[in-house]
Motif scaffolding. Structure first.
Motif, PDB file in Angstrom:
ATOM      1  N   THR A  82      -6.394   1.041  -2.606  1.00 23.80           N
ATOM      2  CA  THR A  82      -5.103   1.883  -2.054  1.00 23.80           C
ATOM      3  C   THR A  82      -4.694   3.004  -2.905  1.00 23.80           C
TER       4      THR A  82
ATOM      5  N   ARG B 294       3.458   8.498  -8.373  1.00 25.91           N
ATOM      6  CA  ARG B 294       2.757   8.362  -6.897  1.00 25.91           C
ATOM      7  C   ARG B 294       3.412   7.076  -6.548  1.00 25.91           C
TER       8      ARG B 294
ATOM      9  N   GLU C 203      -7.618   5.603  -2.744  1.00 27.13           N
ATOM     10  CA  GLU C 203      -7.449   6.216  -1.217  1.00 27.13           C
ATOM     11  C   GLU C 203      -6.441   7.381  -1.410  1.00 27.13           C
ATOM     12  N   GLN C 204      -5.424   7.191  -1.892  1.00 30.19           N
ATOM     13  CA  GLN C 204      -4.093   8.138  -2.059  1.00 30.19           C
ATOM     14  C   GLN C 204      -4.558   9.049  -3.049  1.00 30.19           C
ATOM     15  N   TYR C 205      -5.237   8.999  -4.146  1.00 27.46           N
ATOM     16  CA  TYR C 205      -5.693   9.957  -5.048  1.00 27.46           C
ATOM     17  C   TYR C 205      -6.673  10.798  -4.371  1.00 27.46           C
TER      18      TYR C 205
ATOM     19  N   THR D  31       1.964   4.672  -4.612  1.00 28.17           N
ATOM     20  CA  THR D  31       0.980   3.765  -4.530  1.00 28.17           C
ATOM     21  C   THR D  31       0.556   3.132  -5.926  1.00 28.17           C
TER      22      THR D  31
ATOM     23  N   TRP E 109       0.126  11.240 -11.194  1.00 33.60           N
ATOM     24  CA  TRP E 109      -0.567  10.048 -11.564  1.00 33.60           C
ATOM     25  C   TRP E 109      -0.231   9.459 -12.970  1.00 33.60           C
TER      26      TRP E 109
ATOM     27  N   ARG F 163      -7.055  11.685  -1.292  1.00 32.40           N
ATOM     28  CA  ARG F 163      -6.568  12.514  -0.373  1.00 32.40           C
ATOM     29  C   ARG F 163      -5.611  13.741  -1.250  1.00 32.40           C
ATOM     30  N   ASP F 164      -5.088  13.216  -2.262  1.00 28.63           N
ATOM     31  CA  ASP F 164      -4.365  14.145  -2.990  1.00 28.63           C
ATOM     32  C   ASP F 164      -5.381  15.491  -3.471  1.00 28.63           C
TER      33      ASP F 164
END
Length: 328
Positions: free
Chosen positions: A281, A319, A284-286, A321, A314, A288-289
């Protein structure tokens, strides 16, 4: 995250010195395709008896190799479909490594859920080949070199860096750990305490501190970087090949702990957390960033924006997440 863009590292030789320039715009993310290209170039270098030294550089301004493509790591983790512990990861690495030595079975591995393991082993194979070679490798780092990018630079025997560059191992910030030998490379340079501090805090180093700590050897400006690296490479290229190989072997393979054994432990400890949902997860967020960063128009260099707009958030835990459970 650079997916779908064909990497095309360039290689050219002047006398006994070859220059290998990474070219995977816009950020020189490391991927399976980039590693395959690097491995192919190493094959060509090994076959050329005139090559005595190699300068590893980037053809892109303000970036050496940002880091390994987190989107690709995430894809490999999800392909396996299972959560594994470090002991199981070590067993899997041993099995895949053994099977990979059998030519007829390599194709099976490439098309299986072990593709991620294969990519990790390929990266370590490249590093091992660089360290065991009679060729001297000189890193010319200009710009961002985080995670796998720094680990690739650390695989080189001599390292030059420009004043505006930033380096570090930020993996822990997104719930994973260095997987390509970064910790083992830093330990003999920094010692236990400093290595722990850098890896656990994930803090970046500017070029001046990286040189002061001994991670890089020479601080320079961008204009003479490549010529300075080539000059160092040319000087060392005059050393006898057998002597260079013996010296490198003495340094890399006869330390306090065999690097290969330590690296295998590091590989397994890397594979286990990426198989967990919490880390996937976060990755995935990283991803997208970083993808948003790649597509946004900007006047500042990518390496600066990668840290200022993504990595710094991060590393500092800003972040959402990043609040992972602590699985037993």
């Amino acid at each position: 995250m650079g997916q779908g863009r064909h990497p095309d590292p360039t290689l050219h030789r002047i006398g006994s010195v070859s220059t290998l320039s990474l070219h995977h715009p816009p950020a020189n993310f490391l991927t399976t395709d980039v590693l395959i290209e690097l491995s192919d170039h190493l094959d060509a270098l090994d076959r050329d008896p005139q090559v005595r030294a190699v300068v590893l550089a980037s053809s892109l301004p303000d970036v050496f190799a940002s880091h390994y493509d987190v989107g690709e790591i995430l894809s490999y983790a999800r392909t396996s479909g299972i959560s594994i512990d470090p002991a199981t990861a070590r067993m899997a690495l041993g099995v895949v490594s053994a099977i990979n030595r059998i030519p007829g079975l390599r194709a099976v591995l490439r098309s299986s859920q072990f593709t991620g393991v294969m990519a990790l082993l390929r990266y370590h194979s490249i590093i091992e080949r660089m360290r065991s070679s009679s060729i001297v490798f000189v890193a010319a780092v200009d710009g961002a070199a985080f995670g796998g990018g720094l680990e690739l630079a650390l695989a080189c025997d001599i390292r030059l860096i420009t004043e505006s560059s930033r380096v570090g191992l930020p993996e822990v910030a997104i719930g994973i750990m260095p997987g390509a030998g970064g910790i083992q490379s830093l330990l003999p340079i920094l010692g236990t305490s400093r290595t722990l501090e850098l890896v656990l805090t994930a803090r970046p180093l500017d070029a001046e501190e990286a040189v002061r700590l001994g991670i890089f050897h020479t601080l320079t400006t961008p204009d003479p970087l490549l010529s300075a690296a080539q000059e160092v490479a040319e000087q060392i290229s005059r050393r006898p090949a057998a002597l260079v190989r013996a010296i490198k072997g003495s340094v890399y393979r006869h330390g306090r702990t065999p690097h290969r054994r330590a690296a295998r432990f590091e590989q397994s400890e890397f594979m286990s957390p990426i198989s967990k949902k919490s880390a996937q997860t976060a990755m995935e967020q990283y991803a997208r960033d970083v993808a948003d960063l790649e597509t946004a128009p900007a006047a500042t260099p990518f390496g600066e924006r990668l840290y200022d707009q993504v990595l710094s958030h991060w590393i500092q835990g800003r972040r959402p997440t990043q609040h992972y459970p602590n699985p037993k």
